[in-house]
Design a protein around this motif. Structure first.
Motif, PDB file in Angstrom:
ATOM      1  N   GLU A   1      34.225  -0.431  36.980  1.00 44.25           N
ATOM      2  CA  GLU A   1      32.871  -0.868  37.310  1.00 44.25           C
ATOM      3  C   GLU A   1      32.745  -2.384  37.302  1.00 44.25           C
ATOM      4  O   GLU A   1      33.244  -3.059  36.411  1.00 44.25           O
ATOM      5  N   LEU A   2      32.055  -2.885  38.343  1.00 46.86           N
ATOM      6  CA  LEU A   2      31.619  -4.270  38.376  1.00 46.86           C
ATOM      7  C   LEU A   2      30.127  -4.279  38.089  1.00 46.86           C
ATOM      8  O   LEU A   2      29.334  -3.690  38.828  1.00 46.86           O
ATOM      9  N   LEU A   3      29.744  -4.941  37.013  1.00 44.23           N
ATOM     10  CA  LEU A   3      28.361  -4.946  36.536  1.00 44.23           C
ATOM     11  C   LEU A   3      27.719  -6.280  36.884  1.00 44.23           C
ATOM     12  O   LEU A   3      28.297  -7.341  36.640  1.00 44.23           O
ATOM     13  N   VAL A   4      26.506  -6.248  37.455  1.00 48.22           N
ATOM     14  CA  VAL A   4      25.856  -7.472  37.900  1.00 48.22           C
ATOM     15  C   VAL A   4      24.362  -7.417  37.576  1.00 48.22           C
ATOM     16  O   VAL A   4      23.697  -6.440  37.933  1.00 48.22           O
ATOM     17  N   PRO A   5      23.813  -8.449  36.899  1.00 47.93           N
ATOM     18  CA  PRO A   5      22.360  -8.505  36.716  1.00 47.93           C
ATOM     19  C   PRO A   5      21.661  -8.666  38.068  1.00 47.93           C
ATOM     20  O   PRO A   5      22.132  -9.405  38.929  1.00 47.93           O
ATOM     21  N   GLY A   6      20.534  -7.966  38.213  1.00 49.08           N
ATOM     22  CA  GLY A   6      19.799  -8.041  39.474  1.00 49.08           C
ATOM     23  C   GLY A   6      18.442  -8.695  39.274  1.00 49.08           C
ATOM     24  O   GLY A   6      17.881  -8.657  38.182  1.00 49.08           O
ATOM     25  N   PRO A   7      17.883  -9.306  40.323  1.00 46.64           N
ATOM     26  CA  PRO A   7      18.362  -9.301  41.708  1.00 46.64           C
ATOM     27  C   PRO A   7      19.634 -10.122  41.874  1.00 46.64           C
ATOM     28  O   PRO A   7      19.900 -11.041  41.100  1.00 46.64           O
ATOM     29  N   THR A   8      20.416  -9.772  42.901  1.00 47.73           N
ATOM     30  CA  THR A   8      21.748 -10.322  43.007  1.00 47.73           C
ATOM     31  C   THR A   8      22.166 -10.524  44.454  1.00 47.73           C
ATOM     32  O   THR A   8      21.666  -9.858  45.359  1.00 47.73           O
ATOM     33  N   TRP A   9      23.060 -11.434  44.649  1.00 50.91           N
ATOM     34  CA  TRP A   9      23.667 -11.673  45.955  1.00 50.91           C
ATOM     35  C   TRP A   9      24.401 -10.404  46.402  1.00 50.91           C
ATOM     36  O   TRP A   9      25.151  -9.801  45.616  1.00 50.91           O
TER      37      TRP A   9
ATOM     38  N   PRO B   1      14.136  -8.471  33.890  1.00 52.26           N
ATOM     39  CA  PRO B   1      12.672  -8.317  33.887  1.00 52.26           C
ATOM     40  C   PRO B   1      11.947  -9.360  34.730  1.00 52.26           C
ATOM     41  O   PRO B   1      12.155 -10.564  34.565  1.00 52.26           O
ATOM     42  N   ALA B   2      11.091  -8.884  35.619  1.00 55.87           N
ATOM     43  CA  ALA B   2      10.314  -9.789  36.465  1.00 55.87           C
ATOM     44  C   ALA B   2       9.364 -10.643  35.640  1.00 55.87           C
ATOM     45  O   ALA B   2       9.083 -11.792  35.988  1.00 55.87           O
ATOM     46  N   GLU B   3       8.873 -10.101  34.517  1.00 56.03           N
ATOM     47  CA  GLU B   3       7.880 -10.824  33.725  1.00 56.03           C
ATOM     48  C   GLU B   3       8.463 -12.087  33.076  1.00 56.03           C
ATOM     49  O   GLU B   3       7.710 -12.971  32.649  1.00 56.03           O
TER      50      GLU B   3
ATOM     51  N   PRO C   1      14.243 -10.806  53.172  1.00 56.54           N
ATOM     52  CA  PRO C   1      13.573  -9.779  52.364  1.00 56.54           C
ATOM     53  C   PRO C   1      14.292  -9.523  51.040  1.00 56.54           C
ATOM     54  O   PRO C   1      15.525  -9.510  50.976  1.00 56.54           O
ATOM     55  N   GLY C   2      13.496  -9.287  50.003  1.00 58.77           N
ATOM     56  CA  GLY C   2      14.060  -9.091  48.676  1.00 58.77           C
ATOM     57  C   GLY C   2      14.879  -7.836  48.525  1.00 58.77           C
ATOM     58  O   GLY C   2      15.761  -7.772  47.657  1.00 58.77           O
ATOM     59  N   ASP C   3      14.641  -6.802  49.357  1.00 59.84           N
ATOM     60  CA  ASP C   3      15.435  -5.591  49.200  1.00 59.84           C
ATOM     61  C   ASP C   3      16.880  -5.814  49.608  1.00 59.84           C
ATOM     62  O   ASP C   3      17.736  -4.970  49.350  1.00 59.84           O
ATOM     63  N   GLY C   4      17.181  -6.950  50.228  1.00 59.29           N
ATOM     64  CA  GLY C   4      18.571  -7.297  50.499  1.00 59.29           C
ATOM     65  C   GLY C   4      19.306  -7.794  49.278  1.00 59.29           C
ATOM     66  O   GLY C   4      20.523  -7.973  49.311  1.00 59.29           O
ATOM     67  N   PHE C   5      18.588  -8.011  48.176  1.00 60.42           N
ATOM     68  CA  PHE C   5      19.197  -8.552  46.963  1.00 60.42           C
ATOM     69  C   PHE C   5      19.178  -7.539  45.824  1.00 60.42           C
ATOM     70  O   PHE C   5      19.121  -7.910  44.650  1.00 60.42           O
ATOM     71  N   GLY C   6      19.219  -6.272  46.182  1.00 62.45           N
ATOM     72  CA  GLY C   6      19.315  -5.234  45.178  1.00 62.45           C
ATOM     73  C   GLY C   6      18.095  -4.350  45.122  1.00 62.45           C
ATOM     74  O   GLY C   6      17.161  -4.475  45.925  1.00 62.45           O
ATOM     75  N   ASP C   7      18.110  -3.459  44.156  1.00 57.17           N
ATOM     76  CA  ASP C   7      17.072  -2.433  44.056  1.00 57.17           C
ATOM     77  C   ASP C   7      15.892  -2.858  43.194  1.00 57.17           C
ATOM     78  O   ASP C   7      14.870  -2.175  43.162  1.00 57.17           O
ATOM     79  N   SER C   8      15.994  -3.994  42.502  1.00 52.20           N
ATOM     80  CA  SER C   8      14.989  -4.319  41.490  1.00 52.20           C
ATOM     81  C   SER C   8      13.783  -5.071  42.028  1.00 52.20           C
ATOM     82  O   SER C   8      12.752  -5.117  41.361  1.00 52.20           O
ATOM     83  N   THR C   9      13.884  -5.642  43.227  1.00 49.33           N
ATOM     84  CA  THR C   9      12.775  -6.468  43.726  1.00 49.33           C
ATOM     85  C   THR C   9      12.519  -6.213  45.207  1.00 49.33           C
ATOM     86  O   THR C   9      12.668  -7.123  46.034  1.00 49.33           O
ATOM     87  N   PRO C  10      12.119  -5.026  45.579  1.00 52.17           N
ATOM     88  CA  PRO C  10      11.949  -4.717  47.006  1.00 52.17           C
ATOM     89  C   PRO C  10      10.819  -5.475  47.677  1.00 52.17           C
ATOM     90  O   PRO C  10      10.790  -5.591  48.901  1.00 52.17           O
ATOM     91  N   GLY C  11       9.853  -6.001  46.926  1.00 53.95           N
ATOM     92  CA  GLY C  11       8.706  -6.664  47.547  1.00 53.95           C
ATOM     93  C   GLY C  11       8.822  -8.163  47.661  1.00 53.95           C
ATOM     94  O   GLY C  11       7.914  -8.818  48.173  1.00 53.95           O
TER      95      GLY C  11
END
Length: 384
Positions: free
Chosen positions: A114-122, A142-144, A347-357
């Motif tokens: 596994e390659l683990l990466v904090p998101g949002p990510t390249w 966390p977005a907050e 668009p943010g959904d290109g940078f992972g699942d955590s920030t689609p908006g």
């Protein structure tokens, strides 16, 4: 047997490419704020050094690790500017930071690991994991807290299958610079799991609000850190394709053997250009740095002045990760801004699942175009 295309397909974050292609098709007076590339040209003394080297016969293969003079220049730069200590023999010169990341992943991630990466990510990390026949796992930050690194979340996600963790600081897409204590905690946990931290620090020379210090400089386990760097962003040398990977000698020895079967070596001419960039006059870099910092300040001011728009303060790189405050898919908002107002964002959904908006804005453009872009963004968001 899976083909290379099969391995890439699942990792492809297509919305970024979609916006680029739509902008190319539409044409006209577009404000292009989606591309992460300096708008400056390579400094003249770097170009002159490369031309002189080429005319002098430096047009042949180099060693797989790269010219020793180039590796020495990289070693001195890492030590002087970022506090990271590596001998030239612990460095391999690569075809851009992209190849350095690919080789680091191949060196650390075995099939099924596994390659683990904090998101949002390249998004390219996911592709590189697939190409290594490994798995990719995004851990949402966390977005907050503005997507700052939360070491506890990363450490809790680690398992015996975790082979490597990528930490990108300054971050693409958020522009955040990760707290050293949080990075240190991730490295310590990775070492406990006999895993590595791949420190993607290609934007480290564009750090605005504090010291630019490499992760390997402040951890007790530097042998578990692989440092990736590049001339692309700091020196406006994206097209030269010149990067590096630095780490423990036994890992670098393995990487050099793989490098022989991928690209053999980085361009000899580009290596001479890198030597000039790293060891020559730094005034052109300082001018670019000052311009990016001024643009960062402009972006912060403009975001604060638009109702409903917000973003974490960019502390490095040249990105702002905008929250338009809309309950709409980012791709739809981005298409609206392009088609109706002529401004292009990623668009943010290109940078992972955590920030689609979210929407990533690159301020690697002139202040005039950034101002015009925000005028168009403000008008476009007002229509929602």
């Amino acid at each position: 047997m899976p083909t290379p295309t099969d391995r890439v397909r699942d990792a492809d974050r297509s919305s970024i490419r979609v916006m680029y292609d739509l902008a190319q098709e539409q044409g006209g007076d577009l404000v292009r704020l989606e591309v992460g590339e300096p708008d400056f040209d390579t400094p003249e003394h770097v170009i002159d050094a490369a031309a002189e080297a080429a005319r002098g016969g430096a047009t042949h293969y180099t060693s797989n690790a790269g010219l020793r003079e180039c590796r020495r220049a990289i070693s001195d730069t890492l030590s002087r500017d970022y506090g990271v200590e590596h001998d030239p023999d612990e460095i391999v010169v690569t075809v851009g930071g992209m190849e350095a990341l690919h080789l680091a992943t191949l060196a650390t991630v075995s099939p099924g690991e596994e390659l683990l990466v904090p998101g949002p990510t390249w998004p390219n990390y996911a592709t590189q994991a697939r190409l290594a026949d490994g798995t990719f796992r995004e851990v949402s930050m966390p977005a907050e807290t503005g997507f700052d690194l939360d070491a506890d979340r990363v450490v809790d996600a680690m398992s015996d299958d975790t082979a490597a963790v990528v930490l990108t600081t300054p971050s693409n897409p958020t522009g955040r610079v990760f707290d050293p204590e949080e990075c240190r905690a991730v490295v310590e946990a990775a070492a406990d799991h006999d895993a590595y931290v791949i420190a993607d620090e290609v934007y480290l020379g564009l750090t605005y609000d504090g010291p630019a210090e490499g992760i390997a400089a402040y951890t007790g386990h530097p042998d578990h850190v692989l440092t990736v760097g590049s001339c692309s962003k700091r020196y406006a040398m994206t097209g030269w394709r010149l990067g590096w990977l630095a780490g423990d000698d036994h890992v670098i020895d393995d990487v050099v053997r793989v490098h022989e079967s991928t690209t053999a070596c980085a361009s000899s001419v580009a290596q001479h250009a890198a030597i000039a960039a790293l060891t020559g006059p730094q005034e052109p870099y300082e001018e670019m740095y000052d311009a990016f910092r001024e643009r960062r300040d402009l972006v912060v001011d403009r975001v604060a002045g638009i109702d409903g728009l917000s973003c974490p303060r960019p502390e490095g790189a040249f990105y702002a990760y905008l929250d338009p405050g809309l309950d709409e898919p980012a791709i739809d908002v981005a298409k609206h801004l392009l088609k109706e107002h002529g401004v292009v964002l990623a668009p943010g959904d290109g940078f992972g699942d955590s920030t689609p908006g979210r929407l990533r804005l690159s301020f690697a453009n002139s202040t005039e175009r950034i101002e015009e872009g925000f005028d168009r963004i403000e008008a476009g968001l007002a229509e929602y």
